[in-house]
Design an enzyme around this catalytic site. Structure first.
Site, PDB file in Angstrom:
ATOM      1  N   ARG A 112       0.939  -1.104  -0.021  1.00  0.00           N
ATOM      2  CA  ARG A 112       0.158   0.177  -0.020  1.00  0.00           C
ATOM      3  C   ARG A 112       0.825   1.253  -0.219  1.00  0.00           C
ATOM      4  O   ARG A 112       0.332   2.149  -0.556  1.00  0.00           O
ATOM      5  CB  ARG A 112      -0.844   0.129   1.278  1.00  0.00           C
ATOM      6  CG  ARG A 112      -2.141  -1.049   1.036  1.00  0.00           C
ATOM      7  CD  ARG A 112      -3.055  -0.884   2.381  1.00  0.00           C
ATOM      8  NE  ARG A 112      -3.846  -1.824   2.380  1.00  0.00           N
ATOM      9  CZ  ARG A 112      -4.449  -2.423   3.600  1.00  0.00           C
ATOM     10  NH1 ARG A 112      -4.195  -1.958   4.710  1.00  0.00           N
ATOM     11  NH2 ARG A 112      -5.255  -3.357   3.471  1.00  0.00           N
ATOM     12  N   CYS A 145      -9.477  -1.259   5.752  1.00  0.00           N
ATOM     13  CA  CYS A 145     -11.324  -1.006   5.606  1.00  0.00           C
ATOM     14  C   CYS A 145     -11.684   0.071   6.587  1.00  0.00           C
ATOM     15  O   CYS A 145     -12.465   0.849   6.010  1.00  0.00           O
ATOM     16  CB  CYS A 145     -11.841  -2.362   6.078  1.00  0.00           C
ATOM     17  SG  CYS A 145     -10.902  -3.392   7.307  1.00  0.00           S
ATOM     18  N   SER A 174     -15.859  -9.935  10.648  1.00  0.00           N
ATOM     19  CA  SER A 174     -15.392 -10.344   9.402  1.00  0.00           C
ATOM     20  C   SER A 174     -14.313  -9.349   8.991  1.00  0.00           C
ATOM     21  O   SER A 174     -13.621  -9.889   7.759  1.00  0.00           O
ATOM     22  CB  SER A 174     -16.582 -10.125   8.162  1.00  0.00           C
ATOM     23  OG  SER A 174     -17.008  -8.587   8.201  1.00  0.00           O
ATOM     24  N   ARG A 230     -12.450  -4.057  18.437  1.00  0.00           N
ATOM     25  CA  ARG A 230     -13.365  -5.221  17.642  1.00  0.00           C
ATOM     26  C   ARG A 230     -14.555  -5.355  18.266  1.00  0.00           C
ATOM     27  O   ARG A 230     -14.397  -5.584  19.818  1.00  0.00           O
ATOM     28  CB  ARG A 230     -12.288  -6.414  17.533  1.00  0.00           C
ATOM     29  CG  ARG A 230     -13.014  -7.516  16.721  1.00  0.00           C
ATOM     30  CD  ARG A 230     -13.079  -7.357  15.283  1.00  0.00           C
ATOM     31  NE  ARG A 230     -11.798  -7.642  14.665  1.00  0.00           N
ATOM     32  CZ  ARG A 230     -11.417  -6.955  13.598  1.00  0.00           C
ATOM     33  NH1 ARG A 230     -12.007  -6.478  12.483  1.00  0.00           N
ATOM     34  NH2 ARG A 230      -9.902  -7.198  13.209  1.00  0.00           N
ATOM     35  N   HIS A 237     -18.047  -1.519   9.679  1.00  0.00           N
ATOM     36  CA  HIS A 237     -17.187  -0.876  10.742  1.00  0.00           C
ATOM     37  C   HIS A 237     -17.731   0.482  10.892  1.00  0.00           C
ATOM     38  O   HIS A 237     -18.073   1.378  10.113  1.00  0.00           O
ATOM     39  CB  HIS A 237     -15.713  -0.694  10.059  1.00  0.00           C
ATOM     40  CG  HIS A 237     -14.807  -1.742   9.797  1.00  0.00           C
ATOM     41  ND1 HIS A 237     -15.332  -3.148  10.341  1.00  0.00           N
ATOM     42  CD2 HIS A 237     -13.612  -2.260   9.326  1.00  0.00           C
ATOM     43  CE1 HIS A 237     -14.316  -4.162  10.167  1.00  0.00           C
ATOM     44  NE2 HIS A 237     -13.399  -3.361   9.151  1.00  0.00           N
TER      45      HIS A 237
HETATM   46  N1  LIG Z   1     -12.083  -8.934   5.854  1.00  0.00           N
HETATM   47  C1  LIG Z   1     -11.868  -7.658   5.551  1.00  0.00           C
HETATM   48  O1  LIG Z   1     -12.794  -6.835   6.243  1.00  0.00           O
HETATM   49  C2  LIG Z   1     -10.903  -7.143   5.036  1.00  0.00           C
HETATM   50  C3  LIG Z   1     -11.121  -5.645   4.516  1.00  0.00           C
HETATM   51  C4  LIG Z   1      -9.897  -5.206   3.670  1.00  0.00           C
HETATM   52  C5  LIG Z   1      -8.558  -5.759   3.513  1.00  0.00           C
HETATM   53  N2  LIG Z   1      -8.551  -7.245   3.802  1.00  0.00           N
HETATM   54  C6  LIG Z   1      -7.505  -8.005   3.484  1.00  0.00           C
HETATM   55  O2  LIG Z   1      -7.949  -8.825   2.542  1.00  0.00           O
HETATM   56  C7  LIG Z   1      -7.124 -10.206   2.232  1.00  0.00           C
HETATM   57  C8  LIG Z   1      -8.044 -11.138   2.576  1.00  0.00           C
HETATM   58  O3  LIG Z   1      -8.830 -11.083   3.982  1.00  0.00           O
HETATM   59  P1  LIG Z   1     -10.075 -11.938   4.197  1.00  0.00           P
HETATM   60  O4  LIG Z   1     -10.844 -11.373   5.337  1.00  0.00           O
HETATM   61  O5  LIG Z   1     -10.857 -12.290   2.871  1.00  0.00           O
HETATM   62  O6  LIG Z   1      -9.240 -13.263   4.579  1.00  0.00           O
HETATM   63  P2  LIG Z   1      -9.767 -14.916   4.729  1.00  0.00           P
HETATM   64  O7  LIG Z   1     -11.151 -15.008   5.070  1.00  0.00           O
HETATM   65  O8  LIG Z   1      -8.694 -15.547   5.677  1.00  0.00           O
HETATM   66  O9  LIG Z   1      -9.554 -15.532   3.264  1.00  0.00           O
HETATM   67  C9  LIG Z   1      -7.983 -15.814   2.772  1.00  0.00           C
HETATM   68  C10 LIG Z   1      -7.988 -16.201   1.407  1.00  0.00           C
HETATM   69  O10 LIG Z   1      -6.902 -16.483   1.082  1.00  0.00           O
HETATM   70  C11 LIG Z   1      -6.452 -17.934   0.732  1.00  0.00           C
HETATM   71  N3  LIG Z   1      -5.178 -18.214   0.846  1.00  0.00           N
HETATM   72  C12 LIG Z   1      -4.716 -18.820   2.179  1.00  0.00           C
HETATM   73  N4  LIG Z   1      -3.412 -19.035   2.032  1.00  0.00           N
HETATM   74  C13 LIG Z   1      -3.104 -18.985   0.900  1.00  0.00           C
HETATM   75  C14 LIG Z   1      -1.800 -19.182   0.122  1.00  0.00           C
HETATM   76  N5  LIG Z   1      -0.799 -19.729   0.723  1.00  0.00           N
HETATM   77  N6  LIG Z   1      -1.957 -19.099  -1.381  1.00  0.00           N
HETATM   78  C15 LIG Z   1      -2.897 -18.605  -1.880  1.00  0.00           C
HETATM   79  N7  LIG Z   1      -4.124 -18.276  -1.351  1.00  0.00           N
HETATM   80  C16 LIG Z   1      -4.303 -18.594   0.233  1.00  0.00           C
HETATM   81  C17 LIG Z   1      -7.798 -18.598   1.394  1.00  0.00           C
HETATM   82  O11 LIG Z   1      -7.649 -19.701   0.547  1.00  0.00           O
HETATM   83  P3  LIG Z   1      -8.224 -21.057   1.425  1.00  0.00           P
HETATM   84  O12 LIG Z   1      -9.739 -21.152   1.574  1.00  0.00           O
HETATM   85  O13 LIG Z   1      -7.953 -22.163   0.577  1.00  0.00           O
HETATM   86  O14 LIG Z   1      -7.379 -21.196   2.909  1.00  0.00           O
HETATM   87  C18 LIG Z   1      -8.709 -17.778   1.307  1.00  0.00           C
HETATM   88  O15 LIG Z   1      -9.255 -17.906  -0.116  1.00  0.00           O
HETATM   89  C19 LIG Z   1      -6.037  -9.664   3.640  1.00  0.00           C
HETATM   90  O16 LIG Z   1      -4.871  -9.402   3.386  1.00  0.00           O
HETATM   91  C20 LIG Z   1      -6.929  -8.868   4.435  1.00  0.00           C
HETATM   92  O17 LIG Z   1      -5.953  -7.946   5.132  1.00  0.00           O
HETATM   93  C21 LIG Z   1      -9.589  -7.848   4.434  1.00  0.00           C
END
Ligand SMILES: NC(=O)c1ccc[n+]([C@@H]2O[C@H](COP(=O)([O-])OP(=O)(O)OC[C@H]3O[C@@H](n4cnc5c(N)ncnc54)[C@H](OP(=O)(O)O)[C@@H]3O)[C@@H](O)[C@H]2O)c1
Length: 348
Positions: A112, A145, A174, A230, A237
């Site tokens: 970023r 976020c 989430s 949290r 949020h």
């Molecule tokens: N949640 C939010 O509100 C939010 C908001 C802004 C930004 N983010 C960012 O967005 C990203 C995803 O967040 P999330 O909340 O969606 O997380 P999450 O629910 O934990 O999902 C993670 C994803 O990454 C995949 N993954 C895990 N290990 C991997 C690997 N070694 N190689 C390739 N893919 C892999 C997982 O696949 P599997 O199912 O196969 O394990 C899953 O599809 C993070 O960087 C987070 O900081 C999140």
């Protein structure tokens, strides 16, 4: 007519499923290719579904999620690669994908603050997207976020001058991904610490509100002091914001600035652009996650509008509450809207 080929990395996670939602029956994008982790094995989106009220199309629900393979993603030459990779995986792969010509729209944090990566909230600083014009591979980053929600609240009043910002967040479960915070920590409780979140807000807001000079971002001098917590809310949020502006104002002027705020995505009538990006509620008890988290119209822009309420003004001190959907406006929806802008400019 669908013309663009897209891929979603991290498609099985909280943000990845929102990408599936935002890209369902999209007027610019064909059915995206989906990638999860290598350990995931054979799965469809339907097998991993964890988001409530999903609008994912039947076609996409039955689409196969493939194991992530950097070589395969790079060689496919997608028009847009939407990344919801975990931090460590993004740190190890996104710059390499960019070097190999991928056009990445990422939600992960590692890149970023790079000087060659614009950090863009579409309605706030779409002009920063010009940094990637003419490039073969590039990264366009979303902010944290909570930073995105705060930026949506600051931009409409920025013309009054932004001196300092104090913000306390109440962030949904989430936001920690899936399965996220252990239930014994989150149930009927508030956790007053989210690792690195306060630092991200202090660093990202000056970049988002910065001006573009000779192709690079000159950061805004606004100071942001954040406290991040949290709370036991599923999505959305909420942020309690106090801003010291540059001149005396009143609540009616602030409400007017929020309600009349529009930007490039609205002027271009982009598919995921909410007609009103900031909706100001007059009721004393709004916004609330239960009532307002999915604000935004038309239907494709559901969850893309920020909701503001409880405006209080004393001289130069402005206070309000703002609520944004963390995985839609604060993640997948923001990336898709950035890609829609670049498509409208002929960049992708
Ligand atoms: N949640 C939010 O509100 C939010 C908001 C802004 C930004 N983010 C960012 O967005 C990203 C995803 O967040 P999330 O909340 O969606 O997380 P999450 O629910 O934990 O999902 C993670 C994803 O990454 C995949 N993954 C895990 N290990 C991997 C690997 N070694 N190689 C390739 N893919 C892999 C997982 O696949 P599997 O199912 O196969 O394990 C899953 O599809 C993070 O960087 C987070 O900081 C999140």
């Amino acid at each position: 007519m669908s013309t663009l080929r897209a891929a979603v990395l991290g498609a099985s996670g909280m943000v990845g499923q929102r990408f599936c939602e935002m890209l369902s029956d999209h007027p610019y994008f064909d059915l995206p290719a989906l990638y999860g982790s290598e350990k995931g094995g054979e799965r469809t989106v339907s097998d991993v579904l964890t988001i409530p009220d999903s609008r994912i199309s039947e076609e996409l629900l039955s689409a196969r999620i493939m194991p992530f393979d950097l070589e395969a993603v790079a060689s496919e030459k997608y028009d847009a690669v939407f990344s919801a990779l975990p931090t460590d995986v993004a740190a190890a792969s996104e710059v390499e994908l960019m070097r190999r010509g991928c056009r990445l729209f990422t939600n992960a944090s590692p890149n970023r603050m790079r000087s060659d990566v614009p950090l863009v909230v579409p309605e706030v600083n779409h002009e920063h997207l010009s940094m990637v014009e003419g490039k073969n591979g590039f990264i366009v980053a979303n902010g944290n976020c909570s930073s995105i929600g705060l930026a949506m609240g600051l931009k409409p009043i920025a013309a009054l001058g932004l001196r300092s910002v104090v913000v306390t967040t109440m962030q949904a479960l989430s936001g920690a991904g899936y399965p996220g915070v252990p239930s014994l920590d989150s149930s009927a409780n508030i956790v007053p610490f989210i690792d690195s979140e306060e630092e991200k807000m202090s660093q990202e807001i000056p970049k988002m509100l910065g001006s573009l000079e000779d192709g690079s971002v000159r950061r805004s001098s606004v100071e942001v002091s954040a406290t991040c917590t949290r709370v036991p809310v599923r999505d959305g949020h909420m942020e309690s914001v106090t801003v010291r502006v540059g001149r005396e104002t009143d609540a009616a002027q602030i409400a007017g600035l929020f309600n009349s705020f529009t930007s490039l995505p609205q002027r271009l009538s982009l598919p995921s652009a909410p007609a009103r990006p900031v909706i100001c509620r007059h009721e004393k008890n709004r916004p609330q996650p239960l009532l307002d988290v999915n604000a935004g119209s038309p239907e494709r822009a559901r969850g893309m509008a920020a909701t503001v309420g409880r405006i209080r003004v004393e001289g130069e001190r402005v206070r309000f509450i703002i609520l944004t959907h963390n995985t839609i406006r604060g993640a997948a929806g923001g990336s898709v809207l950035n890609a829609e802008i670049l498509h409208s400019k002929g960049v992708i």
